[in-house]
Design a protein around this motif. Structure first.
Motif, PDB file in Angstrom:
ATOM      1  N   GLN A 180      14.106  10.579 -11.636  1.00  0.00           N
ATOM      2  CA  GLN A 180      15.053  10.273 -10.567  1.00  0.00           C
ATOM      3  C   GLN A 180      15.147  11.375  -9.516  1.00  0.00           C
ATOM      4  O   GLN A 180      15.443  11.104  -8.359  1.00  0.00           O
ATOM      5  N   ALA A 181      14.837  12.607  -9.883  1.00  0.00           N
ATOM      6  CA  ALA A 181      14.857  13.694  -8.902  1.00  0.00           C
ATOM      7  C   ALA A 181      13.763  13.500  -7.852  1.00  0.00           C
ATOM      8  O   ALA A 181      13.900  13.962  -6.711  1.00  0.00           O
ATOM      9  N   ARG A 182      12.676  12.816  -8.223  1.00  0.00           N
ATOM     10  CA  ARG A 182      11.575  12.585  -7.287  1.00  0.00           C
ATOM     11  C   ARG A 182      11.771  11.316  -6.454  1.00  0.00           C
ATOM     12  O   ARG A 182      10.996  11.052  -5.548  1.00  0.00           O
ATOM     13  N   TYR A 183      12.794  10.530  -6.776  1.00  0.00           N
ATOM     14  CA  TYR A 183      13.063   9.299  -6.029  1.00  0.00           C
ATOM     15  C   TYR A 183      13.634   9.678  -4.671  1.00  0.00           C
ATOM     16  O   TYR A 183      14.726  10.219  -4.566  1.00  0.00           O
ATOM     17  N   ALA A 184      12.868   9.438  -3.627  1.00  0.00           N
ATOM     18  CA  ALA A 184      13.254   9.871  -2.283  1.00  0.00           C
ATOM     19  C   ALA A 184      14.128   8.851  -1.565  1.00  0.00           C
ATOM     20  O   ALA A 184      14.685   9.136  -0.521  1.00  0.00           O
ATOM     21  N   GLY A 185      14.212   7.634  -2.092  1.00  0.00           N
ATOM     22  CA  GLY A 185      15.037   6.620  -1.454  1.00  0.00           C
ATOM     23  C   GLY A 185      14.353   5.880  -0.328  1.00  0.00           C
ATOM     24  O   GLY A 185      15.001   5.138   0.404  1.00  0.00           O
ATOM     25  N   HIS A 186      13.037   6.074  -0.156  1.00  0.00           N
ATOM     26  CA  HIS A 186      12.319   5.360   0.904  1.00  0.00           C
ATOM     27  C   HIS A 186      12.229   3.871   0.602  1.00  0.00           C
ATOM     28  O   HIS A 186      12.153   3.055   1.511  1.00  0.00           O
ATOM     29  N   ALA A 187      12.220   3.527  -0.663  1.00  0.00           N
ATOM     30  CA  ALA A 187      12.211   2.117  -1.089  1.00  0.00           C
ATOM     31  C   ALA A 187      13.524   1.845  -1.798  1.00  0.00           C
ATOM     32  O   ALA A 187      14.203   2.758  -2.255  1.00  0.00           O
ATOM     33  N   SER A 188      13.848   0.574  -1.911  1.00  0.00           N
ATOM     34  CA  SER A 188      15.059   0.218  -2.649  1.00  0.00           C
ATOM     35  C   SER A 188      14.839   0.550  -4.122  1.00  0.00           C
ATOM     36  O   SER A 188      13.691   0.630  -4.586  1.00  0.00           O
ATOM     37  N   PRO A 189      15.915   0.766  -4.880  1.00  0.00           N
ATOM     38  CA  PRO A 189      15.742   1.042  -6.305  1.00  0.00           C
ATOM     39  C   PRO A 189      14.926  -0.039  -7.014  1.00  0.00           C
ATOM     40  O   PRO A 189      14.107   0.261  -7.872  1.00  0.00           O
ATOM     41  N   ARG A 190      15.120  -1.312  -6.638  1.00  0.00           N
ATOM     42  CA  ARG A 190      14.376  -2.393  -7.290  1.00  0.00           C
ATOM     43  C   ARG A 190      12.875  -2.257  -7.041  1.00  0.00           C
ATOM     44  O   ARG A 190      12.071  -2.430  -7.951  1.00  0.00           O
ATOM     45  N   THR A 191      12.509  -1.944  -5.823  1.00  0.00           N
ATOM     46  CA  THR A 191      11.094  -1.780  -5.495  1.00  0.00           C
ATOM     47  C   THR A 191      10.507  -0.603  -6.267  1.00  0.00           C
ATOM     48  O   THR A 191       9.405  -0.688  -6.811  1.00  0.00           O
ATOM     49  N   TRP A 192      11.252   0.490  -6.322  1.00  0.00           N
ATOM     50  CA  TRP A 192      10.805   1.680  -7.050  1.00  0.00           C
ATOM     51  C   TRP A 192      10.662   1.370  -8.537  1.00  0.00           C
ATOM     52  O   TRP A 192       9.659   1.695  -9.154  1.00  0.00           O
ATOM     53  N   LEU A 193      11.664   0.707  -9.115  1.00  0.00           N
ATOM     54  CA  LEU A 193      11.612   0.354 -10.531  1.00  0.00           C
ATOM     55  C   LEU A 193      10.484  -0.632 -10.816  1.00  0.00           C
ATOM     56  O   LEU A 193       9.826  -0.552 -11.848  1.00  0.00           O
ATOM     57  N   THR A 194      10.246  -1.555  -9.895  1.00  0.00           N
ATOM     58  CA  THR A 194       9.155  -2.521 -10.066  1.00  0.00           C
ATOM     59  C   THR A 194       7.813  -1.803 -10.108  1.00  0.00           C
ATOM     60  O   THR A 194       6.939  -2.139 -10.904  1.00  0.00           O
ATOM     61  N   GLY A 195       7.645  -0.790  -9.271  1.00  0.00           N
ATOM     62  CA  GLY A 195       6.405  -0.012  -9.291  1.00  0.00           C
ATOM     63  C   GLY A 195       6.193   0.686 -10.627  1.00  0.00           C
ATOM     64  O   GLY A 195       5.088   0.700 -11.173  1.00  0.00           O
ATOM     65  N   ILE A 196       7.275   1.251 -11.171  1.00  0.00           N
ATOM     66  CA  ILE A 196       7.180   1.897 -12.482  1.00  0.00           C
ATOM     67  C   ILE A 196       6.861   0.857 -13.545  1.00  0.00           C
ATOM     68  O   ILE A 196       6.019   1.071 -14.416  1.00  0.00           O
ATOM     69  N   THR A 245       7.179 -13.438  -0.105  1.00  0.00           N
ATOM     70  CA  THR A 245       7.488 -12.748   1.139  1.00  0.00           C
ATOM     71  C   THR A 245       8.994 -12.667   1.378  1.00  0.00           C
ATOM     72  O   THR A 245       9.510 -11.619   1.791  1.00  0.00           O
ATOM     73  N   GLU A 246       9.696 -13.742   1.118  1.00  0.00           N
ATOM     74  CA  GLU A 246      11.148 -13.767   1.339  1.00  0.00           C
ATOM     75  C   GLU A 246      11.844 -12.665   0.535  1.00  0.00           C
ATOM     76  O   GLU A 246      12.718 -11.964   1.041  1.00  0.00           O
ATOM     77  N   GLU A 247      11.436 -12.493  -0.699  1.00  0.00           N
ATOM     78  CA  GLU A 247      12.038 -11.472  -1.553  1.00  0.00           C
ATOM     79  C   GLU A 247      11.653 -10.068  -1.078  1.00  0.00           C
ATOM     80  O   GLU A 247      12.473  -9.143  -1.103  1.00  0.00           O
ATOM     81  N   ILE A 248      10.420  -9.903  -0.627  1.00  0.00           N
ATOM     82  CA  ILE A 248       9.980  -8.603  -0.102  1.00  0.00           C
ATOM     83  C   ILE A 248      10.829  -8.238   1.111  1.00  0.00           C
ATOM     84  O   ILE A 248      11.285  -7.094   1.241  1.00  0.00           O
ATOM     85  N   CYS A 249      11.052  -9.203   1.988  1.00  0.00           N
ATOM     86  CA  CYS A 249      11.853  -8.950   3.192  1.00  0.00           C
ATOM     87  C   CYS A 249      13.265  -8.510   2.820  1.00  0.00           C
ATOM     88  O   CYS A 249      13.812  -7.583   3.429  1.00  0.00           O
ATOM     89  N   LYS A 250      13.847  -9.159   1.815  1.00  0.00           N
ATOM     90  CA  LYS A 250      15.191  -8.762   1.364  1.00  0.00           C
ATOM     91  C   LYS A 250      15.169  -7.357   0.792  1.00  0.00           C
ATOM     92  O   LYS A 250      16.036  -6.545   1.092  1.00  0.00           O
ATOM     93  N   GLU A 251      14.178  -7.071  -0.058  1.00  0.00           N
ATOM     94  CA  GLU A 251      14.093  -5.766  -0.714  1.00  0.00           C
ATOM     95  C   GLU A 251      13.913  -4.632   0.283  1.00  0.00           C
ATOM     96  O   GLU A 251      14.516  -3.575   0.139  1.00  0.00           O
ATOM     97  N   LEU A 252      13.064  -4.835   1.264  1.00  0.00           N
ATOM     98  CA  LEU A 252      12.732  -3.763   2.204  1.00  0.00           C
ATOM     99  C   LEU A 252      13.543  -3.849   3.495  1.00  0.00           C
ATOM    100  O   LEU A 252      13.374  -3.006   4.379  1.00  0.00           O
ATOM    101  N   ASP A 253      14.380  -4.886   3.593  1.00  0.00           N
ATOM    102  CA  ASP A 253      15.218  -5.097   4.773  1.00  0.00           C
ATOM    103  C   ASP A 253      14.357  -5.144   6.041  1.00  0.00           C
ATOM    104  O   ASP A 253      14.561  -4.380   6.991  1.00  0.00           O
TER     105      ASP A 253
END
Length: 188
Positions: free
Chosen positions: A46-62, A148-156
């Motif tokens: 979590q210290a490396r989480y810069a907040g550039h992506a939403s938490p959901r996007t970051w967690l999905t990547g992990i 795409t719709e969900e990506i748009c919501k996640e990334l605003d």
């Protein structure tokens, strides 16, 4: 991000992560394990989480990495039959004439596997060179298969912006692959 936020991750994203893992692993138990491993990895990183992506996007990547790890473990862990003493009953794998009871699966094509491995390496290198937001959109759509719709919501972002980013990412990836020896015909 404090520890309190990590508890919210499970509440806010746990069901989504579980559904995604379940779709890939086809097992509730394996999906639960993957989500737990994801949350543990996120807490320690979590210290490396810069907040550039939403938490959901970051967690999905992990989670994607944890799913791949789980699939690799499943492929490696072959359960041998055991006799009544709990010892491996290797003899039960063979008939009296010495042939396999159930022959091993075909090894496939080692040359094709090597090419596929090289393609994955080049894909990863190319993806690493994408701009961060472009890489996120590309990964969510093309790797995770998120709509795409969900990506748009996640990334605003707007759908138009999403499609432009996807288009540019695809063009870049194609050019990068071609420059690294993968022609339009698919030969390496």
């Amino acid at each position: 991000m404090d520890t309190l936020d990590t508890h919210a991750w499970l509440a806010d994203h746990g069901d989504y992560l579980f559904r995604m893992a379940r779709r890939q692993l086809h097992s509730d138990e394996l999906a639960e394990d993957a989500v737990q491993e994801t949350l543990l990895a996120a807490i320690s990183a979590q210290a490396r989480y810069a907040g550039h992506a939403s938490p959901r996007t970051w967690l999905t990547g992990i989670l994607k990495h944890k799913i791949v790890d789980q699939i690799r473990r499943n492929v490696r862990e072959v359960e041998l039959p055991r006799d009544e003493d709990g010892e491996e009953a290797v003899d039960s794998l063979f008939k009296q004439d010495g042939h396999w009871v159930e022959p091993p699966r075909p090894w496939g094509n080692p040359h094709a596997e090597a090419e596929l491995s090289q393609l994955r390496r080049v894909l990863d290198e190319c993806a690493d060179r994408l701009k961060p937001v472009m890489a996120q959109v590309f990964s969510l759509r093309e790797v995770a298969g998120i709509e795409t719709e969900e990506i748009c919501k996640e990334l605003d972002i707007t759908p138009t912006n999403c499609w432009v980013l996807l288009h540019r990412a695809r063009l870049f990836m194609r050019q990068c692959l071609e420059l690294n020896g993968f022609s339009k015909a698919g030969a390496a």
